[in-house]
Design a protein around this motif. Sequence first.
Motif: not given
Length: 483
Positions: A121-149
């Motif tokens: 879909w995205t051309g990218l491997p599943l790796d914490p270097y990229f933004a999406a895993p970090k964004m998901a981690w923030i939502r799981r572990r830090l905050t669900g408020a605001g936007v994450v970008t």
Amino acid sequence: MTGPVLAVDQGTSGTKALVVCPERGVIGTGSAPVRPRYLPGGLVEVDPTELYDSVVTAGRAALAEADTPVVAVGLANQGETVLAWDPATGAPLTDAIVWQDRRAAALCVELTAHGDELRQWTGLPLDPYFAAPKMAWIRRRLTGAGVVTTSDSWLVHRLTGEFVTDAATAGRTGLLDLDTVSWSAPALDVYGLGGERLPRVVDADTPVGTTTAFGPPIPLTGLLVDQQAALLAQSVTAPGAAKCTYGTGAFLLAQTGTTPRRGDSGLVSCVAWRLAGRTSYCLDGQVYTAASAVRWLTDLGVLSGAGDLDTVGATVPDSGGVTFVPALAGLAAPWWRGDVRGSLHGLGLDTTGGHLVRALCEGIATQVVELAAAAASDLGRPLTSLRVDGGLTRSALLMQTQADLLQLPIEVSALPDATALGVGAVARLGLDPGLAVHDAVPEWKPSAVYEPEVTGAEAAERLERFRTAVAALLDGDGGSSPV
């Protein structure tokens, strides 16, 4: 169109700003440091306010030196650095998690079953270097408020009040559909981000809004992720051409034209830029630690700084049999093993700082050789040369080592600050839609060309030593001296 533009490159360890005049070239410069925190467990974070303040400080300094009005501003960004923030106030809700950070590794392991479809879909491997895993981690572990970008959206919001990201930066998240260049609903769902409010994806040359952060109102007309901005500044616009930027990490990008190429070499397929509604794609490979590995040797007292590489390296004729795999933050493309750590092999009582420096240069250069070989495999033809930029290109030792091991000419850019110059060109295109790309980009010319000085057989022997050391790491045997 006449008039200078302000080009701002917000990077990992600092922000550089240039005032670029179409007739006179660079007429003003400014810089401001950024100090990421490197924490145990592979964590790297930075105060978002420091990022914004560095942009304003560097930009104002460049404008003061130029002492002339500018007609537009362009902003380049780090790419995969993310944070949560309040869209109503612009206030950060978390620290910014820097692209080098590995804290989302466990989340990626959890999602392993989705790796192939995410890459499709995205051309990218599943790796914490990229933004999406970090964004998901923030939502799981830090905050669900605001936007994450990614950090660019927050910086642009602070500058103009708008909520956007350019297509190339969006392509660094792992959430952008590579073919449609729009947010991928299936990828968002995999990461648990399906309900997120995401920035509008815009062309790199889009008038976004107006900022008064630097003084008088200036239109913001250019946005582009850092490595793609350097690709543009190097005039790497034809399919098959490639460049490598040697900064905190080393980043090789090869242009593939208007069609994304999903190869099996381990390189990333991503958006190079979208200009005037037309998307160009590239292959992308990363070396996580280049200048950061030099800084590591500096902290150990082997060097006084990057400017010492050639002096210390010249004290010995070769690496003395030492092999250094500088995977101090893991191995990126084409291996994608962030769990691996670096190693030193072949140490003896006669090993000196010069041997370590030469081994480090070979370690960096060999990883770039692997990226170039992967790019050639995906392109179906070999590279003919490599254009390079970035701070470490000042090291003749590293550049000659690169030419020797790659067995190709290395063409060093005569234009310092390629990333800023690239986003400056994009800002000019955003202000004047009738301007051709080749007219907006500064004329490319090398300041030096390094030709190979060793035989192919010797290069192959040195490459094989490194590959053997990497194989030992990948097999779980750290070798003689893991670091």
